[in-house]
Design an enzyme around this catalytic site. Structure first.
Site, PDB file in Angstrom:
ATOM      1  N   TYR A 109      27.094  28.309  46.201  1.00 31.81           N
ATOM      2  CA  TYR A 109      27.676  29.478  45.521  1.00 31.81           C
ATOM      3  C   TYR A 109      27.802  29.229  44.025  1.00 31.81           C
ATOM      4  O   TYR A 109      27.430  30.083  43.212  1.00 31.81           O
ATOM      5  CB  TYR A 109      29.040  29.778  46.141  1.00 31.81           C
ATOM      6  CG  TYR A 109      29.736  31.000  45.576  1.00 31.81           C
ATOM      7  CD1 TYR A 109      29.242  32.274  45.828  1.00 31.81           C
ATOM      8  CD2 TYR A 109      30.896  30.876  44.813  1.00 31.81           C
ATOM      9  CE1 TYR A 109      29.894  33.403  45.327  1.00 31.81           C
ATOM     10  CE2 TYR A 109      31.546  31.997  44.314  1.00 31.81           C
ATOM     11  CZ  TYR A 109      31.038  33.252  44.573  1.00 31.81           C
ATOM     12  OH  TYR A 109      31.676  34.367  44.066  1.00 31.81           O
ATOM     13  N   ASN A 131      26.474  43.458  42.599  1.00 29.91           N
ATOM     14  CA  ASN A 131      27.750  43.000  43.128  1.00 29.91           C
ATOM     15  C   ASN A 131      27.616  42.271  44.463  1.00 29.91           C
ATOM     16  O   ASN A 131      28.470  41.456  44.816  1.00 29.91           O
ATOM     17  CB  ASN A 131      28.689  44.214  43.285  1.00 29.91           C
ATOM     18  CG  ASN A 131      29.921  43.896  44.091  1.00 29.91           C
ATOM     19  OD1 ASN A 131      30.789  43.141  43.668  1.00 29.91           O
ATOM     20  ND2 ASN A 131      30.003  44.470  45.287  1.00 29.91           N
ATOM     21  N   LYS A 191      25.762  31.407  41.088  1.00 26.95           N
ATOM     22  CA  LYS A 191      26.466  32.158  40.052  1.00 26.95           C
ATOM     23  C   LYS A 191      26.197  31.585  38.655  1.00 26.95           C
ATOM     24  O   LYS A 191      26.114  32.343  37.673  1.00 26.95           O
ATOM     25  CB  LYS A 191      27.970  32.185  40.338  1.00 26.95           C
ATOM     26  CG  LYS A 191      28.328  32.989  41.579  1.00 26.95           C
ATOM     27  CD  LYS A 191      27.874  34.445  41.470  1.00 26.95           C
ATOM     28  CE  LYS A 191      28.342  35.285  42.636  1.00 26.95           C
ATOM     29  NZ  LYS A 191      27.904  36.695  42.542  1.00 26.95           N
ATOM     30  N   THR A 232      39.823  40.040  49.102  1.00 27.70           N
ATOM     31  CA  THR A 232      38.760  40.700  49.858  1.00 27.70           C
ATOM     32  C   THR A 232      38.414  39.872  51.096  1.00 27.70           C
ATOM     33  O   THR A 232      38.999  38.825  51.347  1.00 27.70           O
ATOM     34  CB  THR A 232      37.490  40.836  48.996  1.00 27.70           C
ATOM     35  OG1 THR A 232      37.027  39.516  48.654  1.00 27.70           O
ATOM     36  CG2 THR A 232      37.766  41.632  47.726  1.00 27.70           C
ATOM     37  N   ILE A 265      25.020  50.552  42.665  1.00 24.18           N
ATOM     38  CA  ILE A 265      25.953  49.464  42.967  1.00 24.18           C
ATOM     39  C   ILE A 265      25.573  48.798  44.278  1.00 24.18           C
ATOM     40  O   ILE A 265      25.592  49.434  45.346  1.00 24.18           O
ATOM     41  CB  ILE A 265      27.402  49.980  43.028  1.00 24.18           C
ATOM     42  CG1 ILE A 265      27.798  50.612  41.696  1.00 24.18           C
ATOM     43  CG2 ILE A 265      28.364  48.846  43.393  1.00 24.18           C
ATOM     44  CD1 ILE A 265      29.226  51.150  41.648  1.00 24.18           C
TER      45      ILE A 265
END
Length: 245
Positions: free
Chosen positions: A147, A80, A151, A180, A8
């Site tokens: 961004y 991630n 993605k 977050t 991860i």
């Protein structure tokens, strides 16, 4: 001992940390990857590395795979790690910031996937890749051009490697809007750089953000589905198809 292993990235905070913590709590082997190992890392294996150092990626995967037990039955790569920077309209973003964004959000995951696939080509264990995408890869947001582009590229790359590799199931999953550090940074943006700032402030004030704990639980449940290999490549954790009987 669990026969499942997870690699991860971005494991030091947010959903990466919580995902790792919950998996380790269930008895699974997790190798965390991030620039800095958190002081409260719940597992035994962690690799501290800057993933923008692209020349190191092949060796990182070799190092991690070499640490896994020989009798492992399933290995899952989770990409991630990512960044929201630069926040700003496309014509105002500097070349170095745009390059850094694409490297971390797209190039590094591509190389990690490539190294994972290549180095496990003769391994008969079950192999999976879970790429953490975003709704921003599927919808245009003013101020997030880099961004969004990264993605969107990750989604399409995931589709490509899924059709290229019959023995590896690949998904690219949008995890929703999560409370977050990334969201905190978004809320600190200037309205001139991010015209949608008020909407994201309202998400927080209205309690509409998901917690890292809940999101990690949903992602674990997704990977535990008996029909995981039949899932579409492009997914949203908030809108998964019903489980096939």
């Amino acid at each position: 001992m669990s026969k499942e292993a997870y690699i991860i990235t971005g494991a030091s905070k947010g959903i990466g940390y919580e995902w790792s913590k919950q998996l380790i709590g269930k008895g699974h082997l997790v190798v965390g990857i991030a620039r800095t190992q958190p002081a409260n890392w719940p597992g035994e294996q962690f690799v501290s590395v800057d993933l923008t150092q692209l020349d190191a990626i092949e060796g990182i995967i070799e190092q991690v795979l070499g640490q896994l037990p020989k009798d492992i039955e399933q290995i899952v790569l989770v990409n991630n790690a990512g960044t929201i920077d630069p926040i700003g309209l496309a014509h105002s973003n500097g070349s170095a910031d745009v390059s850094q964004s694409i490297v971390l959000n797209l190039t590094a995951p591509m190389l990690l996937c490539g190294a994972f696939i290549h180095q496990l080509k003769d391994n008969q264990c079950e192999k999976r890749i879970i790429n953490i995408s975003s709704g921003a890869g599927r919808k245009a947001y003013e101020g997030w051009s880099a961004y969004c582009a990264g993605k969107a590229g990750l989604d399409h790359f995931s589709s490509c490697i899924d059709v290229e590799n019959e023995d590896i199931k690949v998904v690219s999953v949008a995890p929703g809007i999560i409370d977050t550090g990334m969201q905190e940074k978004i809320r600190q943006s200037d309205a001139a750089d991010f015209p949608l700032i008020e909407k994201f402030l309202d998400y927080k004030e209205s309690g509409l953000l998901s917690s890292p704990e809940e999101t990690a639980r949903l992602l674990i449940e997704m990977n535990e589905r008996t029909d995981f290999n039949d899932l579409p490549t492009i997914l949203d954790i908030r809108n998964l198809p019903p489980v096939k009987e």
